[in-house]
Scaffold this motif. Structure first.
Motif, PDB file in Angstrom:
ATOM      1  N   ASP A 238      -0.689   0.051  -9.516  1.00 44.60           N
ATOM      2  CA  ASP A 238      -0.992  -1.492  -9.507  1.00 44.60           C
ATOM      3  C   ASP A 238      -0.578  -2.674 -10.404  1.00 44.60           C
ATOM      4  O   ASP A 238       0.091  -3.350 -10.101  1.00 44.60           O
ATOM      5  CB  ASP A 238      -2.674  -1.835  -8.997  1.00 44.60           C
TER       6      ASP A 238
ATOM      7  N   SER B  48      -1.824   6.596 -12.080  1.00 45.66           N
ATOM      8  CA  SER B  48      -3.211   6.408 -11.525  1.00 45.66           C
ATOM      9  C   SER B  48      -3.105   5.168 -10.541  1.00 45.66           C
ATOM     10  O   SER B  48      -1.812   4.391 -10.473  1.00 45.66           O
ATOM     11  CB  SER B  48      -4.285   5.984 -12.513  1.00 45.66           C
ATOM     12  N   GLU B  49      -4.200   5.045  -9.623  1.00 47.10           N
ATOM     13  CA  GLU B  49      -4.175   3.913  -8.805  1.00 47.10           C
ATOM     14  C   GLU B  49      -4.005   2.618  -9.612  1.00 47.10           C
ATOM     15  O   GLU B  49      -3.108   1.477  -9.266  1.00 47.10           O
ATOM     16  CB  GLU B  49      -5.508   3.696  -8.068  1.00 47.10           C
TER      17      GLU B  49
ATOM     18  N   GLN C 168       2.019   6.459  -6.981  1.00 47.66           N
ATOM     19  CA  GLN C 168       0.971   7.679  -7.568  1.00 47.66           C
ATOM     20  C   GLN C 168       1.344   8.892  -7.227  1.00 47.66           C
ATOM     21  O   GLN C 168       1.431   9.643  -8.107  1.00 47.66           O
ATOM     22  CB  GLN C 168      -0.319   7.172  -6.684  1.00 47.66           C
TER      23      GLN C 168
ATOM     24  N   LEU D 268       2.618   1.748  -3.407  1.00 50.38           N
ATOM     25  CA  LEU D 268       1.481   2.043  -4.599  1.00 50.38           C
ATOM     26  C   LEU D 268       1.241   3.586  -3.987  1.00 50.38           C
ATOM     27  O   LEU D 268       1.150   4.337  -5.251  1.00 50.38           O
ATOM     28  CB  LEU D 268       0.169   1.196  -4.456  1.00 50.38           C
ATOM     29  N   SER D 269       0.947   4.142  -3.148  1.00 46.05           N
ATOM     30  CA  SER D 269       0.892   5.350  -2.796  1.00 46.05           C
ATOM     31  C   SER D 269       1.890   6.251  -3.295  1.00 46.05           C
ATOM     32  O   SER D 269       1.834   7.151  -3.831  1.00 46.05           O
ATOM     33  CB  SER D 269       0.484   5.448  -1.056  1.00 46.05           C
TER      34      SER D 269
ATOM     35  N   GLU E 171       0.831  -1.215   0.002  1.00 48.23           N
ATOM     36  CA  GLU E 171      -0.016  -0.175  -0.100  1.00 48.23           C
ATOM     37  C   GLU E 171       0.930   1.227   0.152  1.00 48.23           C
ATOM     38  O   GLU E 171       0.522   2.243  -0.692  1.00 48.23           O
ATOM     39  CB  GLU E 171      -0.967   0.007   1.094  1.00 48.23           C
TER      40      GLU E 171
END
Length: 110
Positions: A104, A99-100, A93, A89-90, A86
């Motif tokens: 991912d 984008s999410e 971004q 990914l954050s 998490e």
């Protein structure tokens, strides 16, 4: 229509707007030579434009590839450091304006 009077050649050049470089010899103009010169000049301009476009495309492709490699290396490094998915990914971004879904997809590609 190999050789024309100078006045006739000027009329054709002006009306057609083709920009022939008219060289006269004893009041006559070799239209074939003038057209061949124009074609050669056009080819040279086309090659020059193609080189410029090719360089621009190459730079853009290099930038895109370099960015992708940087992102992949960042993901690998953060994974090796055992950073939670998490958080990775954050950061992807935020840092790379992804984008999410993009973040991912990249995370799951490796």
């Amino acid at each position: 229509m190999h050789r024309l009077d100078l006045s006739a050649a000027n009329v054709i050049n002006t009306v057609a707007g083709i920009g022939l470089e008219i060289k006269q010899d004893r009041g006559k103009v070799d239209m074939c030579k003038a057209i061949e010169d124009l074609k050669a000049e056009s080819r040279a301009e086309g090659r020059a434009e193609g080189r410029v476009e090719g360089r621009e495309e190459g730079r853009e492709e290099g930038h895109t590839k370099g960015r992708a490699e940087t992102i992949e290396q960042t993901v690998a490094m953060l994974r090796n450091m055992k950073i939670p998915k998490e958080t990775i990914l954050s950061q992807l971004q935020r840092t790379f304006s992804l984008s999410e879904e993009e973040a991912d997809r990249i995370y799951n590609a490796k």
